[in-house]
Design an enzyme around this catalytic site. Structure first.
Site, PDB file in Angstrom:
ATOM      1  N   LYS A  22      75.879  49.636  92.649  1.00  0.00           N
ATOM      2  CA  LYS A  22      75.043  50.704  92.035  1.00  0.00           C
ATOM      3  C   LYS A  22      73.722  50.050  91.476  1.00  0.00           C
ATOM      4  CE  LYS A  22      75.084  50.648  87.140  1.00  0.00           C
ATOM      5  NZ  LYS A  22      73.892  50.544  86.588  1.00  0.00           N
ATOM      6  N   ASN A  23      73.710  48.573  91.148  1.00  0.00           N
ATOM      7  CA  ASN A  23      72.351  48.257  90.714  1.00  0.00           C
ATOM      8  C   ASN A  23      71.485  48.102  91.825  1.00  0.00           C
ATOM      9  OD1 ASN A  23      72.969  48.236  88.012  1.00  0.00           O
ATOM     10  ND2 ASN A  23      73.386  46.122  87.787  1.00  0.00           N
ATOM     11  N   ARG A  96      68.294  53.983  82.447  1.00  0.00           N
ATOM     12  CA  ARG A  96      66.996  53.090  82.051  1.00  0.00           C
ATOM     13  C   ARG A  96      66.364  52.517  83.270  1.00  0.00           C
ATOM     14  NH1 ARG A  96      65.001  48.905  78.705  1.00  0.00           N
ATOM     15  NH2 ARG A  96      64.340  47.005  79.981  1.00  0.00           N
ATOM     16  N   CYS A 120      71.845  52.300  78.404  1.00  0.00           N
ATOM     17  CA  CYS A 120      72.918  51.865  77.382  1.00  0.00           C
ATOM     18  C   CYS A 120      72.396  51.104  76.328  1.00  0.00           C
ATOM     19  CB  CYS A 120      73.576  50.503  78.100  1.00  0.00           C
ATOM     20  SG  CYS A 120      74.889  50.833  79.257  1.00  0.00           S
ATOM     21  N   ARG A 125      65.950  46.259  74.666  1.00  0.00           N
ATOM     22  CA  ARG A 125      65.609  46.354  76.123  1.00  0.00           C
ATOM     23  C   ARG A 125      64.392  46.806  76.081  1.00  0.00           C
ATOM     24  NH1 ARG A 125      70.679  48.152  79.609  1.00  0.00           N
ATOM     25  NH2 ARG A 125      69.911  46.970  81.055  1.00  0.00           N
ATOM     26  N   PRO A 126      63.334  46.191  75.543  1.00  0.00           N
ATOM     27  CA  PRO A 126      61.941  46.763  76.027  1.00  0.00           C
ATOM     28  C   PRO A 126      61.351  46.627  77.365  1.00  0.00           C
ATOM     29  CG  PRO A 126      61.956  44.542  74.795  1.00  0.00           C
ATOM     30  CD  PRO A 126      63.204  44.743  75.116  1.00  0.00           C
ATOM     31  N   ASP A 310      77.236  41.415  82.978  1.00  0.00           N
ATOM     32  CA  ASP A 310      77.836  42.727  83.418  1.00  0.00           C
ATOM     33  C   ASP A 310      79.516  42.378  83.433  1.00  0.00           C
ATOM     34  OD1 ASP A 310      75.450  43.987  83.105  1.00  0.00           O
ATOM     35  OD2 ASP A 310      75.585  44.394  85.325  1.00  0.00           O
ATOM     36  N   ARG A 402      79.125  56.154  85.157  1.00  0.00           N
ATOM     37  CA  ARG A 402      77.766  55.683  85.470  1.00  0.00           C
ATOM     38  C   ARG A 402      77.786  54.466  86.752  1.00  0.00           C
ATOM     39  NH1 ARG A 402      74.469  53.482  81.054  1.00  0.00           N
ATOM     40  NH2 ARG A 402      73.263  53.163  83.029  1.00  0.00           N
TER      41      ARG A 402
HETATM   42  C1  UD1 Z   1      69.766  44.619  84.875  1.00  0.00           C
HETATM   43  C2  UD1 Z   1      71.086  45.283  85.381  1.00  0.00           C
HETATM   44  C3  UD1 Z   1      71.995  45.210  84.256  1.00  0.00           C
HETATM   45  C4  UD1 Z   1      72.388  43.741  83.849  1.00  0.00           C
HETATM   46  C5  UD1 Z   1      70.929  43.146  83.482  1.00  0.00           C
HETATM   47  C6  UD1 Z   1      71.024  41.437  83.371  1.00  0.00           C
HETATM   48  C7  UD1 Z   1      70.247  47.021  86.784  1.00  0.00           C
HETATM   49  C8  UD1 Z   1      70.114  48.510  86.894  1.00  0.00           C
HETATM   50  N1  UD1 Z   1      70.872  46.536  85.534  1.00  0.00           N
HETATM   51  O1  UD1 Z   1      69.232  45.134  83.544  1.00  0.00           O
HETATM   52  O2  UD1 Z   1      73.356  45.765  84.526  1.00  0.00           O
HETATM   53  O3  UD1 Z   1      73.083  43.818  82.785  1.00  0.00           O
HETATM   54  O4  UD1 Z   1      69.867  43.039  84.563  1.00  0.00           O
HETATM   55  O5  UD1 Z   1      71.522  41.082  84.479  1.00  0.00           O
HETATM   56  O6  UD1 Z   1      69.808  46.263  87.618  1.00  0.00           O
HETATM   57  N2  UD1 Z   1      63.562  42.014  78.659  1.00  0.00           N
HETATM   58  C9  UD1 Z   1      62.349  42.117  77.860  1.00  0.00           C
HETATM   59  N3  UD1 Z   1      61.089  42.955  78.262  1.00  0.00           N
HETATM   60  C10 UD1 Z   1      61.264  43.713  79.494  1.00  0.00           C
HETATM   61  C11 UD1 Z   1      62.453  43.423  80.520  1.00  0.00           C
HETATM   62  C12 UD1 Z   1      63.425  42.629  79.799  1.00  0.00           C
HETATM   63  O7  UD1 Z   1      62.450  41.666  76.648  1.00  0.00           O
HETATM   64  O8  UD1 Z   1      60.237  43.971  79.760  1.00  0.00           O
HETATM   65  C13 UD1 Z   1      64.911  41.597  77.934  1.00  0.00           C
HETATM   66  C14 UD1 Z   1      65.865  42.478  77.867  1.00  0.00           C
HETATM   67  O9  UD1 Z   1      65.901  43.222  76.757  1.00  0.00           O
HETATM   68  C15 UD1 Z   1      67.133  41.404  78.067  1.00  0.00           C
HETATM   69  C16 UD1 Z   1      66.622  40.595  79.061  1.00  0.00           C
HETATM   70  O10 UD1 Z   1      65.113  40.843  78.909  1.00  0.00           O
HETATM   71  O11 UD1 Z   1      67.292  40.762  76.785  1.00  0.00           O
HETATM   72  C17 UD1 Z   1      67.124  40.776  80.334  1.00  0.00           C
HETATM   73  O12 UD1 Z   1      67.148  41.970  80.936  1.00  0.00           O
HETATM   74  P1  UD1 Z   1      66.851  42.579  82.381  1.00  0.00           P
HETATM   75  O13 UD1 Z   1      67.105  41.299  83.531  1.00  0.00           O
HETATM   76  O14 UD1 Z   1      65.471  43.064  82.540  1.00  0.00           O
HETATM   77  O15 UD1 Z   1      67.930  43.540  82.585  1.00  0.00           O
HETATM   78  P2  UD1 Z   1      67.733  44.900  83.290  1.00  0.00           P
HETATM   79  O16 UD1 Z   1      66.887  44.686  84.218  1.00  0.00           O
HETATM   80  O17 UD1 Z   1      67.528  45.897  82.148  1.00  0.00           O
END
Ligand code: UD1
Length: 429
Positions: A22-23, A96, A120, A125-126, A310, A402
């Protein structure tokens, strides 16, 4: 709203084919915005999340055809012309990762207006890192009323992007934008998840010049245009790990096929430490567990190749019946223990303090009504239900839909007693 009912106690025997990730699929679909030619994605999972993104891409002008090919489900995506550069709230909030259309739209059309994302409810998650990366590539970014307004009228320009911490989404977003930027881009402290390598492979087939994906430094030589390509989505490591944990929880012997074990080595070695028999094959893995209790082991979630966040909830479900106390540390998301009270309803003994959960293994779980709170948490309740006495009913399974393709079907084929209760049969919880 549908529910899933599980009658615990059945051993699992058989084979489960793993779907495309999916991701990966949702980022690959977004890559179709970068060319006016056809992107053909094979080994596609059919999920609510791919459907949500499909709706948004159609709105932007992508023609999408879903078909059954020789190797399974395929999606053909063609955006001959940009019909719109606006990604509205009602389409982005459902998932997201839809936010990742911003970079490719900017790269292709020089402007975009994209709603800030939903997804989620696992912490704040900014998207600050995403926006910083696009700014570094020369975009002007303004935020008004929940929307990002981005401009790069004269095109994006290669840059050095140095992430302060690892973000999967921001790394992918920077990659999707930089392939069409003028000149050289270097992404430092990049995420190393296999899905990033998959995206880079696909972009390279489309004519991009990306190297180093899968390491902490990615180099991109911008090109003027990309062309069509065919790409097979890599196997879903989270689905693989989830079924491995389900088999270990229920007991029995299950072979997972169409997948790769190197992506989940951290999980497999923890499962072996706990006493599960793991046999690795070229195309997957066999998970075997005879009677007797497993040993409690500790885990800490980390960016890849560390233990995947995950899979944390699913691993916790397994530990609820282990012998001893398991300490589970969550370091990626601050609010990812929402499954704990639900597992407690099944009789698990878990205490949480900050980012750490202590799971004191109990002799048995007992079926109950529980509620899914997010995508991965919901499947941990199904796993727990497989070993609980009596019936477990999991509500709000739209979270599960999802990210897991035909979950009940795949588990039932191995002898699990799992069925879906359609929304109209019962009153919603
Ligand atoms: C992706 C995966 C999700 C997985 C996660 C971590 C997808 C669609 N989703 O989510 O399943 O759980 O990686 O392996 O691929 N953060 C910030 N600022 C930003 C971006 C992220 O502070 O601009 C923080 C997030 O809040 C979190 C951390 O960074 O605490 C890691 O998030 P991130 O690796 O970006 O996860 P996703 O890409 O949202």
């Amino acid at each position: 709203m549908d529910r899933i009912a599980i009658t615990g106690g059945a051993r699992l025997e058989g084979e489960i084919p793993i779907s495309g990730a999916k991701n990966s699929a949702i980022k690959l679909m977004a890559a179709s915005l970068l060319t006016d030619q056809q992107l053909r994605l094979t080994n596609m999972p059919r999920l609510a999340d791919t459907r949500f993104l499909g709706q948004l891409l159609r709105r932007l002008g992508v023609e999408i055809v879903e078909q059954d090919g020789e190797g399974g489900a395929e999606t053909l995506l063609t955006m001959r012309e940009v019909a719109s550069t606006i990604a509205p709230y009602d389409l982005v909030r459902q998932m997201r990762a839809s936010f990742n259309v911003l970079g490719p739209l900017l790269a292709r059309a020089g402007q975009a207006k994209v709603s800030l994302p939903g997804g989620c409810t696992i912490g704040a998650r900014p998207v600050d890192l995403h926006l910083d990366a696009l700014r570094a590539l020369g975009a002007t970014i303004d935020l008004h009323e929940g929307y990002v307004y981005a401009q790069a009228a004269r095109g994006l320009v290669g840059a050095e992007i140095d992430f302060p911490f690892v973000s999967v989404g921001a790394t992918e977003h920077a990659l999707l934008a930089a392939v069409l930027a003028r000149g050289h881009t270097q992404i430092r402290n990049a995420a190393r998840e296999p899905e990033i390598g998959d995206l880079a492979d696909c972009l390279n087939k489309m004519g991009a010049r990306v190297s180093g994906a899968g390491t902490a430094t990615i180099e991109i030589e911008g090109v003027d245009r990309l062309h069509g390509a065919t790409h097979a989505v890599l196997p879903d490591r989270i689905e693989t790990g989830t079924f491995a944990l389900a088999a270990a929880m229920a007991g029995g012997e299950v072979r997972l096929t169409n997948t790769r074990t190197d992506f989940i080595e951290t999980l497999l070695s923890k499962m072996e430490e706990a006493g599960v028999h793991v046999t690795r094959h070229n195309d997957g893995v066999t998970i075997k567990r005879d009677g007797g209790r497993l040993r409690a082991v500790e885990i800490e979630t980390d960016p890849y190749p560390g233990f995947a966040t995950d899979l944390q909830a699913q691993f916790m479900a397994l530990m609820t019946l282990a012998d001893g106390e398991s300490v589970i540390r969550e370091t990626i998301f601050e609010n990812r223990f929402m499954h704990v009270p639900e597992l407690g309803r099944l009789g698990a003994d878990i205490g949480v303090a900050g980012g750490e959960a202590r799971v004191r293994g109990v002799e048995s779980l007992e079926g109950a009504q529980v509620m899914a709170t997010d995508l991965r948490a919901s499947v941990s309740l199904v796993i727990a239900g497989l070993a609980a006495r009596g019936e477990t009913i999991v509500g709000r399974v739209y979270h599960l839909d999802r990210g897991f393709e035909r979950l009940e079907e795949k588990l039932s084929a191995c002898g699990a007693q799992v069925r879906r209760i359609k929304g109209e049969e019962v009153e919603d919880a």
